[in-house]
Scaffold this active site. Structure first.
Site, PDB file in Angstrom:
ATOM      1  NE  ARG A   1       2.000   3.187  12.842  1.00 20.45           N
ATOM      2  CZ  ARG A   1       1.258   4.131  13.415  1.00 20.45           C
ATOM      3  NH1 ARG A   1       1.830   5.107  14.088  1.00 20.45           N
ATOM      4  NH2 ARG A   1      -0.062   4.085  13.309  1.00 20.45           N
TER       5      ARG A   1
ATOM      6  CB  THR B   1     -12.425  17.210  -9.367  1.00 18.48           C
ATOM      7  OG1 THR B   1     -12.798  18.515  -9.802  1.00 18.48           O
ATOM      8  CG2 THR B   1     -10.973  17.226  -8.928  1.00 18.48           C
TER       9      THR B   1
ATOM     10  N   PRO C   1     -17.625  15.338  -8.246  1.00 16.47           N
ATOM     11  CG  PRO C   1     -19.806  14.492  -8.321  1.00 16.47           C
ATOM     12  CD  PRO C   1     -19.023  15.681  -7.877  1.00 16.47           C
TER      13      PRO C   1
ATOM     14  CG  ASP D   1      -4.884   4.715   1.635  1.00 16.70           C
ATOM     15  OD1 ASP D   1      -6.046   5.048   1.318  1.00 16.70           O
ATOM     16  OD2 ASP D   1      -4.486   4.636   2.812  1.00 16.70           O
TER      17      ASP D   1
ATOM     18  CD  GLN E   1      -4.674   2.858  13.209  1.00 22.41           C
ATOM     19  OE1 GLN E   1      -5.895   3.024  13.114  1.00 22.41           O
ATOM     20  NE2 GLN E   1      -3.866   3.112  12.198  1.00 22.41           N
TER      21      GLN E   1
ATOM     22  CB  THR F   1      -8.849   2.459  12.144  1.00 21.35           C
ATOM     23  OG1 THR F   1      -7.629   2.913  11.532  1.00 21.35           O
ATOM     24  CG2 THR F   1      -9.513   1.438  11.246  1.00 21.35           C
TER      25      THR F   1
ATOM     26  CE  LYS G   1      -2.099   1.858   3.700  1.00 17.61           C
ATOM     27  NZ  LYS G   1      -1.962   3.336   3.638  1.00 17.61           N
TER      28      LYS G   1
ATOM     29  NE  ARG H   1      -0.852  -0.641  15.543  1.00 18.07           N
ATOM     30  CZ  ARG H   1      -0.958  -0.160  14.305  1.00 18.07           C
ATOM     31  NH1 ARG H   1      -1.193  -0.993  13.300  1.00 18.07           N
ATOM     32  NH2 ARG H   1      -0.837   1.129  14.072  1.00 18.07           N
TER      33      ARG H   1
ATOM     34  CE  LYS I   1      -7.341   7.221   4.247  1.00 22.23           C
ATOM     35  NZ  LYS I   1      -5.942   6.776   3.987  1.00 22.23           N
TER      36      LYS I   1
ATOM     37  CG  ASP J   1     -12.342  17.899  -5.403  1.00 24.63           C
ATOM     38  OD1 ASP J   1     -13.270  18.696  -5.675  1.00 24.63           O
ATOM     39  OD2 ASP J   1     -11.166  18.261  -5.223  1.00 24.63           O
TER      40      ASP J   1
END
Length: 231
Positions: A212, A70, A68, A61, A191, A120, A34, A182, A63, A66
């Site tokens: 992580r 764009t 539609p 990723d 988180q 999350t 990712k 985790r 996200k 904006d």
């Protein structure tokens, strides 16, 4: 090639550190990776395309959120990279999601569009008092999932805590991709809604996003393989 159910979040600050990390997997099957804001803004689309050409499955990723038109143009540009997953905010509404899906279908692309429900890092107090959204987190997440599926998203990003409810409320092919994973006994850091890998899969998650706990491990390959064995 079947994708690994464990996606490694390359939340690393530079191209060199990302390359050094991936070099640890030499001789093993290339992991599903990712790429989020931090790394994408450093390496740009060229590096993403190179990784795809080298055989990595890639979840970009970004996200998108904006108007539609764009978002649709943004997705059109990103399709050139050959990525596998792309995130879009469910809060952008059905018209925005439909516009993104339309350009994917027009290109006859295999890109899977994933709608972000609630991050999350969001807890109940933040949802109600800061975002002004009534009800529980679980209700909000399922509402976004239903909206996203109807508008043409292939799945959602959600906490593993909500995966089971989403699976019950949507079609069998609708994906639940879960960050906030985790390992047992480790620090949850920033988180709020977390779960161990085995419990997340048991709860209905299709893919686990792990950052992580793997990238900061002394032996990331061993941790990654250990998670695969757990699930």
């Amino acid at each position: 090639m079947e994708k690994s159910p464990v996606i490694i979040a390359l939340d690393l600050p530079s191209q060199q550190e990302a390359e050094n990390f991936l070099d640890r997997f030499q001789g093993a099957e290339k992991p599903f990776i990712k790429i989020g804001y931090q790394l994408f803004y450093r390496v740009g689309p060229t590096w993403v395309r190179e990784k795809k050409e080298q055989g990595y499955s890639i979840f970009l990723d970004l996200k998108l959120h904006d108007i539609p038109n764009t978002v649709q143009k943004g997705v059109s540009s990103l399709l050139e990279l050959g990525i596998d997953f792309l995130t879009i905010h469910a809060a952008g509404g059905s018209e925005m999601i439909r516009a993104a899906r339309e350009v994917i279908d027009q290109a006859q692309s295999n890109l899977q569009l994933l709608a972000v429900t609630q991050l999350t890092s969001t807890d109940q107090t933040m949802l109600n008092n800061e975002l002004g959204i009534p009800g529980t987190i679980a209700e909000s997440v399922v509402n976004y999932a239903l909206l996203a599926e109807k508008a043409g998203a292939h799945g959602v990003i959600c906490s593993a805590q909500e995966a089971k409810s989403i699976k019950k409320s949507t079609s069998g092919s609708f994906l639940a991709v879960t960050p906030g994973i985790r390992l047992a006994g480790t620090d949850v850091q920033d988180q709020k809604r977390v779960m161990t890998p085995a419990l997340a899969i048991e709860n209905g998650a299709d893919y686990l996003v792990v950052g992580r706990p793997i990238t900061q491990a002394a032996d990331p390959v061993a941790v990654y393989q250990g998670i695969l064995e757990q699930i």
